[in-house]
Design a protein around this motif. Structure first.
Motif, short mmCIF file in Angstrom:
data_model
loop_
_atom_site.label_atom_id
_atom_site.label_comp_id
_atom_site.label_asym_id
_atom_site.label_seq_id
_atom_site.Cartn_x
_atom_site.Cartn_y
_atom_site.Cartn_z
N SER A 1 43.94 37.36 35.16
CA SER A 1 43.36 36.10 35.48
C SER A 1 41.99 35.70 34.82
CB SER A 1 43.14 36.14 37.08
OG SER A 1 44.13 35.45 37.86
N LEU A 2 41.25 37.11 34.64
CA LEU A 2 40.03 36.98 34.03
C LEU A 2 40.28 36.60 32.40
CD1 LEU A 2 36.96 37.60 35.14
CD2 LEU A 2 37.09 39.71 34.04
N ALA B 1 42.38 38.24 48.91
CA ALA B 1 41.61 36.65 48.88
C ALA B 1 40.19 37.17 48.63
CB ALA B 1 41.98 35.80 50.18
N THR B 2 39.60 38.02 49.21
CA THR B 2 38.13 38.33 49.16
C THR B 2 37.90 38.76 47.51
OG1 THR B 2 38.07 39.29 51.58
CG2 THR B 2 36.20 39.87 50.08
N VAL B 3 38.72 39.40 47.10
CA VAL B 3 38.52 39.88 45.76
C VAL B 3 38.45 38.70 44.47
CG1 VAL B 3 39.55 41.25 43.80
CG2 VAL B 3 39.33 42.40 46.06
N ALA B 4 39.54 38.00 45.04
CA ALA B 4 39.68 36.47 44.22
C ALA B 4 38.66 35.83 44.31
CB ALA B 4 40.97 35.89 44.68
N ILE B 5 37.76 35.71 45.49
CA ILE B 5 36.64 34.73 45.59
C ILE B 5 35.41 35.01 44.61
CG2 ILE B 5 34.71 34.09 47.12
CD1 ILE B 5 37.05 34.16 49.29
N LEU B 6 35.16 36.46 44.51
CA LEU B 6 33.91 36.90 43.91
C LEU B 6 33.78 36.57 42.47
CD1 LEU B 6 34.40 40.85 44.87
CD2 LEU B 6 32.83 39.27 45.70
N PRO B 7 34.64 36.41 41.55
CA PRO B 7 34.35 35.79 40.17
C PRO B 7 33.77 34.34 40.41
CG PRO B 7 36.35 36.73 40.02
CD PRO B 7 36.03 36.52 41.52
N MET B 8 34.21 33.61 41.24
CA MET B 8 33.92 32.30 41.45
C MET B 8 32.54 32.13 41.86
SD MET B 8 37.07 29.89 42.22
CE MET B 8 37.64 30.96 43.43
N MET B 9 32.24 32.87 42.72
CA MET B 9 30.84 33.17 43.64
C MET B 9 29.99 33.43 42.49
SD MET B 9 31.32 34.62 47.24
CE MET B 9 29.43 34.86 47.48
#
Lengths: 275, 342
Positions: free
Chosen positions: A74-75, A246-254
């Protein structure tokens, strides 16, 4: 401040707090579930707060589910798509706003029309095209279609109209080529909008689901949202594992939002471009 | 420094509308020429054509002897100052000044020396770190001038550079510009809609109307010997009086197919041996400018303004005679507007 002023201010803040809570609540809940033990998870609706916080879901999602792998996919896709898309939209939006050329209106209309085409309608033709050039299961299959985004072009076009034509003429007379004018004068002046488009592009790329699911059929090449969806299918009762993913997925956007919010807010509140 | 030649320059828009027609004009090396005309007369377009920002339809533009019709702006050896300054908002004064040299890959040390020298000359040395939004109107104007000067162009183009300044500052900047021209000795084209600015700054003046040159002459020549009715009426304040109608009915002059005009300062309150002709009308208005009055008389709805010495005996609504010398009258062909000599 008058009584009415106070009332307006209080109700404004009250409304903002309600909206902020409504937005944050699901995020906090998911994060909270990610740190819960199994018994708590299975007792119907999960509680709002874990009684005995644990990292077991996090460890599982990293080790068993190899989430780092999908995270990296994804990154790579988002990190490649974002600068490319900003460059293309920046050049196209600026050209449509300021350059004079023959088919100007026609091209503008085509771009506007492209905004109206739903992504789902593009899936089949895209699949045919990328199959034909053997790029299915390559990062390019996700990066290239996103490189030219009509919404980004329209946003930048609207913003670039505010660049005073005299400033561009001054750069030309000063001896700058069109490219030099673009990078030394236009890009700095459009920086807030370019930053906003970059954030949007990153988020859209990061969250994209349908096309990545179709274009990346090898498990190795899957992006995070697609991989999370398959965790859901395989471990449908393991809500803690899902929440951890889901929590891991949120991190980059934050991180992206926090790092760019200064520019982002400036573009959204659309400041003037005059000196 | 360079000589600028325009030969039969015309510009038509896509819809065949004529913006400039057969412009013939030579600006000598080191000359300051002002171009003046009402808004929409094509004067800014003319400047943009010389700069290379707009393409001409026909004719030739030469700078320093070289035909530049097909050269882009950056290769024309011109610098331009814009009406609203057009500074780069995201650059400091220093960066604004240096930009033109930097894109031409001039060595950093030379750029720095020239930027500082120009800044001192224009009184900008304390402002080099500021952004345009932190400057006053006059400081922005000086920065825009400095940016153009630094390039040491062959031709300096100024498009109404003072029109965004307030009036006292405008007068000050006009003097500075004039001094700057004397010091630099660069060929300059100064476009303005303000005829007094054009006369006071230009060594010669080009009067433009409807995309055509009406007259090119020294400020004195333009004022004293206007070539047609348009120039006569456009240059001078208050404008020249045109004695249409029956103002001259008992003067013995042939007003049949000729329009007569007279400058307001050539009308006198008293007759003299040479000023033996007069016009008469009702005194409508007296406007005092301290040392000078402007009086307006009317006759059958037509008005004439005179600049006279203050005279407390004048009474509104009385009949007033204004005397003049016949040789101060200008005669114009009524059909063509051309000045008739003798």
């Amino acid at each position: 401040m008058s009584a009415k002023g106070v009332l307006v201010r209080v109700s404004t803040y009250a409304a903002l707090i309600v909206m902020a809570l409504a937005t944050l609540f699901p995020l906090l809940w998911v994060t909270s579930i990610a740190f819960m033990r199994a018994p708590e998870r299975f007792a119907g609706t999960p509680p709002l707060w874990p009684d005995h916080p644990t990292l077991v879901n996090m460890v599982n999602i990293v080790h068993q589910q190899r989430i780092g792998y999908y995270f990296l996919n994804s990154l790579i896709v988002a990190a490649a798509t974002t600068p490319l898309s900003v460059l293309v939209a920046g050049l196209a939006g600026y050209a449509l706003a300021q350059a004079k050329f023959r088919a100007h209106r026609l091209v503008s209309w085509i771009v506007m029309f492209a905004v109206l085409v739903p992504n789902q309608a593009l899936v089949l033709p895209l699949f045919e095209m990328f199959s034909a050039v053997h790029l299915i299961n390559h990062y390019a299959a996700l990066i290239l279609p996103a490189a030219a985004n009509a919404v980004s072009i329209v946003l930048i076009q609207a913003y670039a109209r505010g660049i005073p034509a005299d400033v561009l003429d001054a750069a030309r007379i000063d001896g700058a080529s069109e490219w030099r004018t673009f990078f030394s004068v236009v890009v700095p002046l459009m920086a807030p909008m370019l930053a906003a488009v970059a954030v949007l592009t990153f988020v859209v790329s990061w969250n994209d689901f349908m096309w990545p699911m179709i274009a990346m059929q090898k498990v190795d090449m899957q992006t995070l949202p697609v991989a999370l969806a398959s965790i859901d299918r395989e471990h449908y009762q393991n809500i803690g594992l899902m929440a951890a993913g889901a929590t891991v997925a949120i991190l980059p956007m934050m991180f992206v939002f926090l790092a760019s919010q200064r520019y982002y807010l400036r573009a959204v509140s659309a400041g003037s471009l005059t000196d | 420094m360079a000589r600028l030649e325009l030969q039969r320059v015309s510009k038509l828009l896509a819809n065949r509308q004529v913006v400039l027609q057969d412009i013939d004009c030579t600006v000598n090396d080191g000359e300051l020429i002002s171009v003046v005309g009402p808004s929409g007369c094509g004067k800014s377009t003319l400047l943009r054509c010389v700069a290379g920002l707009d393409k001409i339809t026909s004719g030739d533009i030469r700078i320093g002897g070289q035909r530049v019709n097909d050269l882009p702006p950056q290769q024309r050896n011109v610098a331009m100052v814009f009406q609203n300054h057009a500074l780069y908002p995201h650059m400091t004064v220093y960066q604004n000044l240096a930009f033109g040299l930097r894109v031409r890959r001039v060595a950093r040390a030379i750029v720095d020396a020239r930027v500082r020298r120009t800044a001192v000359r224009l009184g900008l040395e304390a402002l080099l770190g500021r952004y345009p939004r932190e400057l006053s109107g006059g400081q922005r104007q000086r920065t825009a001038l400095g940016r153009a000067m630094l390039r040491e162009p062959g031709v300096f183009l100024l498009d109404e550079p003072l029109s965004s300044l307030d009036i006292p500052l405008r007068a000050e900047m006009r003097r500075e510009l004039s001094a700057l021209h004397t010091a630099l000795g660069t060929t300059m084209v100064y476009v303005t809609h303000d005829q007094s600015e054009a006369l006071s700054l230009g060594q010669r003046v080009v009067v433009l109307a409807d995309g055509q040159i009406q007259q090119i002459d020294t400020p004195d020549g333009i004022y004293k010997e206007p070539s047609n009715r348009f120039v006569a009426g456009f240059v001078g304040w208050p404008p020249m009086n045109f004695l249409d109608g029956d103002w001259l009915e008992n003067s013995g002059l042939d007003a049949h197919c000729i329009d007569y005009g007279i400058r307001p300062e050539r009308l006198l309150l008293q007759p003299s041996s040479s000023a033996d002709a007069f016009i008469a009308g009702r005194l409508e208005r007296i406007e005092s400018f301290g040392g000078e009055w402007q009086v307006e008389i009317s006759r059958n709805g037509s008005r004439v303004i005179a600049r006279v010495a203050p005279n407390p005996e004048l009474r509104r609504d009385n009949e007033l005679r204004l005397w003049f010398r016949r040789e101060d009258l200008y005669a114009f062909d009524r059909a063509t507007g051309r000045r008739l000599q003798g």
